[in-house]
Each structure stands twice: as C-alpha cells, then as structure tokens.
Motif scaffolding. Sequence first.
Motif, short mmCIF file in Angstrom:
data_model
loop_
_atom_site.label_atom_id
_atom_site.label_comp_id
_atom_site.label_asym_id
_atom_site.label_seq_id
_atom_site.Cartn_x
_atom_site.Cartn_y
_atom_site.Cartn_z
N MET A 109 70.81 2.54 49.25
CA MET A 109 70.83 2.77 50.69
C MET A 109 71.09 4.26 50.88
O MET A 109 72.07 4.80 50.36
CB MET A 109 71.92 1.96 51.38
CG MET A 109 71.87 2.05 52.90
SD MET A 109 70.49 1.10 53.61
CE MET A 109 71.14 -0.57 53.50
N TRP A 111 72.25 7.06 53.29
CA TRP A 111 73.05 7.16 54.50
C TRP A 111 72.96 8.57 55.07
O TRP A 111 72.99 9.55 54.33
CB TRP A 111 74.51 6.82 54.19
CG TRP A 111 74.73 5.37 53.89
CD1 TRP A 111 74.79 4.78 52.65
CD2 TRP A 111 74.93 4.32 54.84
NE1 TRP A 111 74.99 3.43 52.77
CE2 TRP A 111 75.09 3.11 54.10
CE3 TRP A 111 74.97 4.28 56.23
CZ2 TRP A 111 75.29 1.88 54.73
CZ3 TRP A 111 75.19 3.05 56.85
CH2 TRP A 111 75.35 1.88 56.09
N GLU A 113 73.85 11.15 58.87
CA GLU A 113 74.80 11.32 59.96
C GLU A 113 74.67 10.20 60.99
O GLU A 113 73.61 9.60 61.16
CB GLU A 113 74.55 12.67 60.65
CG GLU A 113 74.75 13.89 59.76
CD GLU A 113 76.22 14.24 59.53
OE1 GLU A 113 77.11 13.52 60.06
OE2 GLU A 113 76.48 15.23 58.84
N GLY A 115 75.72 7.28 60.92
CA GLY A 115 75.55 5.93 60.39
C GLY A 115 74.13 5.48 60.20
O GLY A 115 73.88 4.31 59.89
N TYR A 116 73.15 6.39 60.35
CA TYR A 116 71.76 6.02 60.10
C TYR A 116 71.58 5.68 58.63
O TYR A 116 72.19 6.30 57.75
CB TYR A 116 70.83 7.17 60.48
CG TYR A 116 69.36 6.86 60.25
CD1 TYR A 116 68.59 6.29 61.26
CD2 TYR A 116 68.76 7.11 59.02
CE1 TYR A 116 67.25 5.99 61.05
CE2 TYR A 116 67.42 6.79 58.80
CZ TYR A 116 66.68 6.25 59.82
OH TYR A 116 65.36 5.94 59.61
N SER A 117 70.75 4.68 58.34
CA SER A 117 70.56 4.26 56.95
C SER A 117 69.12 3.84 56.73
O SER A 117 68.42 3.42 57.65
CB SER A 117 71.50 3.10 56.60
OG SER A 117 71.26 2.00 57.46
N ASN A 119 67.01 1.68 53.49
CA ASN A 119 67.07 1.07 52.17
C ASN A 119 65.78 1.34 51.40
O ASN A 119 64.70 1.40 51.97
CB ASN A 119 67.33 -0.44 52.28
CG ASN A 119 66.28 -1.17 53.08
OD1 ASN A 119 65.88 -0.74 54.15
ND2 ASN A 119 65.82 -2.31 52.55
N ARG A 166 73.73 12.17 53.88
CA ARG A 166 75.13 12.32 53.52
C ARG A 166 75.57 11.41 52.37
O ARG A 166 76.66 11.62 51.82
CB ARG A 166 76.02 12.03 54.74
CG ARG A 166 75.90 13.05 55.85
CD ARG A 166 76.36 14.44 55.41
NE ARG A 166 77.73 14.44 54.94
CZ ARG A 166 78.80 14.56 55.74
NH1 ARG A 166 78.64 14.69 57.06
NH2 ARG A 166 80.01 14.58 55.24
N GLU A 169 74.03 5.05 48.31
CA GLU A 169 74.79 3.87 47.88
C GLU A 169 73.95 3.07 46.89
O GLU A 169 72.84 2.65 47.21
CB GLU A 169 75.14 3.00 49.09
CG GLU A 169 75.87 1.72 48.72
CD GLU A 169 76.06 0.80 49.91
OE1 GLU A 169 76.65 -0.29 49.72
OE2 GLU A 169 75.60 1.13 51.03
N GLY A 177 68.16 -1.38 56.27
CA GLY A 177 68.71 -0.20 56.90
C GLY A 177 68.54 -0.25 58.42
O GLY A 177 68.25 -1.30 59.01
#
Length: 211
Positions: A109, A111, A113, A115-117, A119, A166, A169, A177
């Motif tokens: 994942m 990640w 700024e 909390g945008y994600s 996958n 940032r 994971e 995501g």
Amino acid sequence: MADEHSSQTAVSGRIPPGQQHVHGWPVSHYGPVPRFRPERWNLRVFGATASRETHEWKFDDLAALPHVTVVADLHCASGPTSTDHEWYGIPAATVLDLPPPAPGVTHVMAWAEYGYSANLRLSDFTSSQTLMATHHNGEPLTAEHGFPLRLVVPHLFGYKSPKWLRGIEYMTGDRRGFWEERGYHNIADPWKQQRYSYQEDEDGTAQGPRS
C-alpha cells in the motif's frame, strides 16, 4: 507532412483503448496541495517487514539511494494520456533491498499525505519502470505534481501513482486503497481498460471488506 504523419502514427500506437492523447501535463488530484515541511517529512516502510521493524528516511537521506531516469507515458482513468515524461528518482524495487519484506508479502500500500492510499501488487511495485520520482523533465517536481516525492507506476492508470508519497506498507494480502474503495478498478491496467470495480473478475478483486 510525412514526418508529422509518422510522428502521429507512432504516438497513436502508444495510446491505450479509450484514451485521448493530450499535450502538456494536466494537474489532477484529490484535496489540497500539502505544504512541504522538511523538518517533519519522512518516508516510512512498515507493515510486514522481515525484521518486523519500521524503517524511515528523511528527505536529505534520499540523495544517497540509487537513482535512475525513466521515460514513460501517463494514463489518467478519466481519459487523457500524455506522453514522453522523463522521470528521475529512486527505483521502487530498491526499497525491497533496504528493509526487505517478510516471506509471503504479495502487495504493497502506497501512502501519501492526508491519508491517500493506492494498493499495488508486488510485481507492479517492483516493475523496472516504477520509481519514486523527485524530478520531472530535468527539474524538481512542482508542489502540484507531487513534490517532494511521487510514486510513478506508468504501466497502470494514474491513481496508482500517488503524489506526496510518505509511506510503503508491505502486505501479505490485498486491501483496497482510496480510489479502489470508491469504485475504481483494483488493478488499473489501461491496456485492458480496467477503470471501474464492476469490471473486475476474481483476479482483480481485493480480499476483505471495501471500507
């Protein structure tokens, strides 16, 4: 005229079905442009690492990592394709050599700024063209295009290439995501026109709940 026609033909062969070639580099993102604070900025690699520990780098630390140049096109799921972007940055596969993943890691994942994600399958993250870019066409990225660090996954639709990266994971299973939870395709291959989740088959469906 012949040269112009040849150039147009060459470009058209690089445009996936349902896409339109555009000039320039349109700005597209969700939410505001974050302010870069170097004293607070870091890049974290966490999750299912082999050591079970979180690893992090400050912005100045990135200069010591290997860097490459990749020339690639960008495909937006809304339709535009822009060509011949020259990216300079850190090969994403380098991350796996620094804090290696634990056995059984299949996805990551990314990640960003706020909390945008996004996958990604591990094979997409480690593609030879996937990189964490710091520069575009010989210049540092602008804030609107992801400064100081942007993940670039050019063989997938643009929502898989988050700006303002940032963290990475490591995951032993898939998890949707930000846009994938909101109806966009889990794999996002532009050549297969994988835009929306309703197009998914078993191979494109993330495990677990969507929210």
